[in-house]
Design a protein around this motif. Structure first.
Motif, PDB file in Angstrom:
ATOM      1  N   SER A 101       0.829  -1.202   0.000  1.00 27.29           N
ATOM      2  CA  SER A 101       0.000   0.000   0.000  1.00 27.29           C
ATOM      3  C   SER A 101       0.867   1.258   0.000  1.00 27.29           C
ATOM      4  N   LEU A 102       1.882   1.278   0.840  1.00 28.16           N
ATOM      5  CA  LEU A 102       2.777   2.428   0.892  1.00 28.16           C
ATOM      6  C   LEU A 102       3.541   2.594  -0.416  1.00 28.16           C
ATOM      7  N   GLY A 103       4.013   1.501  -0.974  1.00 27.29           N
ATOM      8  CA  GLY A 103       4.713   1.556  -2.260  1.00 27.29           C
ATOM      9  C   GLY A 103       3.837   2.103  -3.367  1.00 27.29           C
ATOM     10  N   GLU A 104       2.577   1.680  -3.387  1.00 25.43           N
ATOM     11  CA  GLU A 104       1.641   2.189  -4.396  1.00 25.43           C
ATOM     12  C   GLU A 104       1.434   3.687  -4.235  1.00 25.43           C
ATOM     13  N   ARG A 105       1.330   4.128  -3.005  1.00 26.29           N
ATOM     14  CA  ARG A 105       1.141   5.565  -2.754  1.00 26.29           C
ATOM     15  C   ARG A 105       2.370   6.367  -3.179  1.00 26.29           C
ATOM     16  N   ILE A 106       3.551   5.866  -2.857  1.00 25.78           N
ATOM     17  CA  ILE A 106       4.791   6.546  -3.250  1.00 25.78           C
ATOM     18  C   ILE A 106       4.887   6.621  -4.772  1.00 25.78           C
ATOM     19  N   GLN A 144       6.945  -3.444  -8.006  1.00 26.60           N
ATOM     20  CA  GLN A 144       7.715  -4.189  -7.025  1.00 26.60           C
ATOM     21  C   GLN A 144       8.245  -3.265  -5.941  1.00 26.60           C
ATOM     22  N   VAL A 145       8.389  -3.811  -4.727  1.00 25.32           N
ATOM     23  CA  VAL A 145       9.036  -3.121  -3.618  1.00 25.32           C
ATOM     24  C   VAL A 145      10.172  -4.027  -3.160  1.00 25.32           C
ATOM     25  N   ASN A 146      11.387  -3.486  -3.076  1.00 26.23           N
ATOM     26  CA  ASN A 146      12.546  -4.252  -2.633  1.00 26.23           C
ATOM     27  C   ASN A 146      13.102  -3.636  -1.359  1.00 26.23           C
ATOM     28  N   VAL A 147      13.392  -4.490  -0.393  1.00 29.43           N
ATOM     29  CA  VAL A 147      13.996  -4.065   0.865  1.00 29.43           C
ATOM     30  C   VAL A 147      15.278  -4.876   1.030  1.00 29.43           C
ATOM     31  N   ARG A 148      16.378  -4.181   1.283  1.00 29.11           N
ATOM     32  CA  ARG A 148      17.652  -4.856   1.491  1.00 29.11           C
ATOM     33  C   ARG A 148      18.116  -4.580   2.910  1.00 29.11           C
ATOM     34  N   GLY A 149      18.358  -5.641   3.659  1.00 26.88           N
ATOM     35  CA  GLY A 149      18.847  -5.516   5.025  1.00 26.88           C
ATOM     36  C   GLY A 149      20.156  -6.253   5.189  1.00 26.88           C
ATOM     37  N   VAL A 181      13.971  -8.614   0.966  1.00 26.19           N
ATOM     38  CA  VAL A 181      12.538  -8.879   0.936  1.00 26.19           C
ATOM     39  C   VAL A 181      12.041  -8.259  -0.367  1.00 26.19           C
ATOM     40  N   ILE A 182      11.385  -9.053  -1.189  1.00 21.86           N
ATOM     41  CA  ILE A 182      10.889  -8.591  -2.480  1.00 21.86           C
ATOM     42  C   ILE A 182       9.384  -8.783  -2.501  1.00 21.86           C
ATOM     43  N   LEU A 183       8.658  -7.686  -2.724  1.00 24.41           N
ATOM     44  CA  LEU A 183       7.198  -7.721  -2.804  1.00 24.41           C
ATOM     45  C   LEU A 183       6.803  -7.416  -4.240  1.00 24.41           C
ATOM     46  N   THR A 184       5.992  -8.266  -4.830  1.00 19.91           N
ATOM     47  CA  THR A 184       5.582  -8.113  -6.216  1.00 19.91           C
ATOM     48  C   THR A 184       4.066  -8.257  -6.324  1.00 19.91           C
ATOM     49  N   ASN A 185       3.432  -7.325  -7.030  1.00 22.38           N
ATOM     50  CA  ASN A 185       1.989  -7.405  -7.266  1.00 22.38           C
ATOM     51  C   ASN A 185       1.630  -8.681  -8.007  1.00 22.38           C
ATOM     52  N   LEU A 186       0.530  -9.291  -7.595  1.00 21.25           N
ATOM     53  CA  LEU A 186      -0.070 -10.399  -8.337  1.00 21.25           C
ATOM     54  C   LEU A 186      -1.466  -9.946  -8.738  1.00 21.25           C
ATOM     55  N   GLY A 187      -1.544  -9.117  -9.717  1.00 23.92           N
ATOM     56  CA  GLY A 187      -2.831  -8.566 -10.114  1.00 23.92           C
ATOM     57  C   GLY A 187      -3.307  -7.541  -9.105  1.00 23.92           C
ATOM     58  N   GLU A 188      -4.615  -7.402  -8.998  1.00 23.73           N
ATOM     59  CA  GLU A 188      -5.215  -6.392  -8.131  1.00 23.73           C
ATOM     60  C   GLU A 188      -5.450  -6.875  -6.698  1.00 23.73           C
ATOM     61  N   GLU A 189      -5.426  -8.191  -6.492  1.00 21.95           N
ATOM     62  CA  GLU A 189      -5.890  -8.740  -5.220  1.00 21.95           C
ATOM     63  C   GLU A 189      -4.830  -9.354  -4.325  1.00 21.95           C
TER      64      GLU A 189
END
Length: 122
Positions: free
Chosen positions: A57-62, A73-78, A83-91
């Motif tokens: 949600s935050l990535g979409e807003r940004i 996609q949202v990528n977080v490196r620690g 951590v890789i977050l990828t949309n799978l359609g709308e849901e």
């Protein structure tokens, strides 16, 4: 015929099998509910689901506010990995945890392939 959850689990297992650098994966609804996961002991499914939905949600807003178009996609490196977050359609969203020494290009390729397969199920 396998249920939707079983099909999702099979695709997540394939992702982990095909890429030894993937430590865990989950498919989460945009509402923060787990649809399927392959997480190691000690990682709470509910927390991963809630954080994934919040980050998406935050990535979409940004992306929207900064005129970057539709979020892919949202990528977080620690210190301990990615951590890789990828949309799978709308849901739904695919959340992948990868090792710190992972070759990110290969992981992203594997994630892209998994995304295509998972979108057919979600």
């Amino acid at each position: 015929m396998a249920s939707r959850t079983e099909q999702l689990m099979e695709r997540l297992r394939e992702l982990q099998y095909n890429s030894a650098e993937v430590e865990a994966a989950a498919v989460v609804s945009v509402d923060g509910l787990s649809m399927a996961s392959s997480l190691p002991p000690g990682i709470e499914e509910d927390r991963v689901s809630a954080m994934s939905a919040a980050m998406l949600s935050l990535g979409e807003r940004i992306a929207s506010e900064l005129s970057r178009g539709e979020l892919e996609q949202v990528n977080v490196r620690g210190d301990n990995g990615y951590v890789i977050l990828t949309n799978l359609g709308e849901e739904a969203v695919l959340t992948v945890l990868a090792r710190k020494d992972a070759k990110l290009g290969l992981i992203l390729l594997d994630v892209s392939r998994a995304k295509e397969a998972l979108e057919q199920i979600v």
